[in-house]
Write a protein that holds these residues in place. Structure first.
Motif, PDB file in Angstrom:
ATOM      1  N   ASP A  23      11.785   0.896   1.235  1.00  0.00           N
ATOM      2  CA  ASP A  23      12.897   1.650   1.815  1.00  0.00           C
ATOM      3  C   ASP A  23      12.492   2.143   3.191  1.00  0.00           C
ATOM      4  N   ILE A  24      13.289   1.768   4.204  1.00  0.00           N
ATOM      5  CA  ILE A  24      13.021   2.145   5.588  1.00  0.00           C
ATOM      6  C   ILE A  24      14.196   2.968   6.104  1.00  0.00           C
ATOM      7  N   ARG A  25      13.876   4.123   6.681  1.00  0.00           N
ATOM      8  CA  ARG A  25      14.904   4.980   7.296  1.00  0.00           C
ATOM      9  C   ARG A  25      14.809   4.824   8.805  1.00  0.00           C
ATOM     10  N   GLY A  26      15.933   4.551   9.451  1.00  0.00           N
ATOM     11  CA  GLY A  26      15.985   4.462  10.904  1.00  0.00           C
ATOM     12  C   GLY A  26      16.812   5.605  11.460  1.00  0.00           C
ATOM     13  N   ASP A  83       0.825  -1.197   0.000  1.00  0.00           N
ATOM     14  CA  ASP A  83       0.000   0.000   0.000  1.00  0.00           C
ATOM     15  C   ASP A  83       0.868   1.259   0.000  1.00  0.00           C
ATOM     16  N   GLN A  84       0.788   2.053  -1.074  1.00  0.00           N
ATOM     17  CA  GLN A  84       1.576   3.286  -1.215  1.00  0.00           C
ATOM     18  C   GLN A  84       1.255   4.319  -0.136  1.00  0.00           C
ATOM     19  N   SER A  85       0.080   4.228   0.465  1.00  0.00           N
ATOM     20  CA  SER A  85      -0.290   5.219   1.482  1.00  0.00           C
ATOM     21  C   SER A  85       0.584   5.105   2.736  1.00  0.00           C
ATOM     22  N   PHE A  86       1.380   4.036   2.840  1.00  0.00           N
ATOM     23  CA  PHE A  86       2.267   3.868   3.989  1.00  0.00           C
ATOM     24  C   PHE A  86       3.538   4.710   3.868  1.00  0.00           C
ATOM     25  N   VAL A  87       3.832   5.229   2.686  1.00  0.00           N
ATOM     26  CA  VAL A  87       5.023   6.069   2.513  1.00  0.00           C
ATOM     27  C   VAL A  87       4.887   7.285   3.422  1.00  0.00           C
ATOM     28  N   ASP A  91      26.435   4.032  25.231  1.00  0.00           N
ATOM     29  CA  ASP A  91      25.339   4.765  24.596  1.00  0.00           C
ATOM     30  C   ASP A  91      24.023   4.036  24.838  1.00  0.00           C
ATOM     31  N   ARG A  92      22.971   4.804  25.055  1.00  0.00           N
ATOM     32  CA  ARG A  92      21.603   4.270  25.128  1.00  0.00           C
ATOM     33  C   ARG A  92      20.881   4.839  23.921  1.00  0.00           C
ATOM     34  N   LEU A  93      20.629   3.981  22.951  1.00  0.00           N
ATOM     35  CA  LEU A  93      20.132   4.417  21.653  1.00  0.00           C
ATOM     36  C   LEU A  93      18.688   4.003  21.419  1.00  0.00           C
ATOM     37  N   THR A  94      17.921   4.913  20.816  1.00  0.00           N
ATOM     38  CA  THR A  94      16.574   4.597  20.371  1.00  0.00           C
ATOM     39  C   THR A  94      16.525   4.787  18.859  1.00  0.00           C
ATOM     40  N   VAL A  95      15.606   4.083  18.231  1.00  0.00           N
ATOM     41  CA  VAL A  95      15.462   4.144  16.776  1.00  0.00           C
ATOM     42  C   VAL A  95      14.008   4.450  16.436  1.00  0.00           C
ATOM     43  N   THR A  96      13.832   5.404  15.540  1.00  0.00           N
ATOM     44  CA  THR A  96      12.510   5.692  14.983  1.00  0.00           C
ATOM     45  C   THR A  96      12.554   5.308  13.508  1.00  0.00           C
ATOM     46  N   SER A  97      11.680   4.383  13.118  1.00  0.00           N
ATOM     47  CA  SER A  97      11.642   3.890  11.735  1.00  0.00           C
ATOM     48  C   SER A  97      10.549   4.601  10.949  1.00  0.00           C
ATOM     49  N   THR A  98      10.889   4.947   9.714  1.00  0.00           N
ATOM     50  CA  THR A  98       9.951   5.596   8.806  1.00  0.00           C
ATOM     51  C   THR A  98      10.023   4.922   7.443  1.00  0.00           C
ATOM     52  N   ILE A  99       8.881   4.673   6.839  1.00  0.00           N
ATOM     53  CA  ILE A  99       8.851   4.144   5.475  1.00  0.00           C
ATOM     54  C   ILE A  99       9.104   5.307   4.527  1.00  0.00           C
ATOM     55  N   GLU A 100      10.214   5.260   3.810  1.00  0.00           N
ATOM     56  CA  GLU A 100      10.563   6.342   2.893  1.00  0.00           C
ATOM     57  C   GLU A 100      10.001   6.139   1.494  1.00  0.00           C
ATOM     58  N   ALA A 101       9.930   4.883   1.052  1.00  0.00           N
ATOM     59  CA  ALA A 101       9.448   4.633  -0.308  1.00  0.00           C
ATOM     60  C   ALA A 101       8.947   3.207  -0.424  1.00  0.00           C
ATOM     61  N   TRP A 146      19.631   3.515   6.372  1.00  0.00           N
ATOM     62  CA  TRP A 146      18.634   3.219   5.350  1.00  0.00           C
ATOM     63  C   TRP A 146      18.719   1.744   5.007  1.00  0.00           C
ATOM     64  N   THR A 147      17.594   1.074   5.053  1.00  0.00           N
ATOM     65  CA  THR A 147      17.507  -0.344   4.733  1.00  0.00           C
ATOM     66  C   THR A 147      16.554  -0.518   3.557  1.00  0.00           C
ATOM     67  N   LYS A 148      17.009  -1.246   2.552  1.00  0.00           N
ATOM     68  CA  LYS A 148      16.167  -1.552   1.394  1.00  0.00           C
ATOM     69  C   LYS A 148      15.838  -3.038   1.446  1.00  0.00           C
ATOM     70  N   LEU A 149      14.533  -3.337   1.459  1.00  0.00           N
ATOM     71  CA  LEU A 149      14.069  -4.716   1.448  1.00  0.00           C
ATOM     72  C   LEU A 149      13.342  -4.969   0.136  1.00  0.00           C
TER      73      LEU A 149
END
Length: 154
Positions: free
Chosen positions: A122-125, A4-8, A101-111, A139-142
């Motif tokens: 394409d997921i940006r963390g 679903d493209q609306s997830f971008v 380091d105490r790290l957090t990650v926010t993931s976003t669907i880029e494309a 950036w992770t490409k699946l």
């Protein structure tokens, strides 16, 4: 079925903090065959101007990919993970990752793209430290491979 493209543009909540440990860094460096002493010896790291041992550049993949699990497992997205292969990975650092380091990650669907029946996600963390300062973007490409056509007569 195409994703679903609306997830971008959709972002997922930040992960719980991940505390980077010296032993995890050392184990990762051994696993990737990098004998840089700054990855295992605090004194060697300090001699190079770092506050503690630092992690190899690809170390954050372990936490950003785990964070991307929020995207992968989102039932509304409809990704069939059994068909997924890792297509690409890249990083842009603001500063190195250090032990402690105490790290957090926010993931976003880029494309989301479709190519020859394959879905490319394409997921940006965005990785931040406990003070909220940016550390690295990953950036992770699946690639979700197209389903095999049904064999005739089966």
């Amino acid at each position: 079925m195409a994703l679903d493209q609306s997830f971008v543009g959709r972002s997922y909540p930040p992960t719980d903090p991940y505390e980077v440990g010296r032993e995890k860094i050392r184990e990762f460096a051994v696993a990737v065959g990098d004998a840089n002493p700054a990855y295992a010896d605090p004194e060697a790291a300090k001699a190079l101007g770092h506050p503690d041992v630092l992690a190899p550049p690809t170390f954050v993949f372990a936490i950003t990919f785990k964070a991307a699990g929020q995207v992968i497992e989102d039932p509304q997205l409809g990704l069939d993970y059994s068909r997924v292969v890792h297509g690409d990975q890249k990083f842009a650092y603001t500063r190195p990752v250090y032990a402690g380091d105490r790290l957090t990650v926010t993931s976003t669907i880029e494309a989301i793209k479709s190519l020859a029946g394959n879905d490319i996600l394409d997921i940006r963390g965005e990785v931040h430290d406990a003070a909220g300062e940016h550390v690295v973007t990953a950036w992770t490409k699946l690639v979700s491979r197209a389903a095999e056509p049904a064999a005739e007569g089966v």
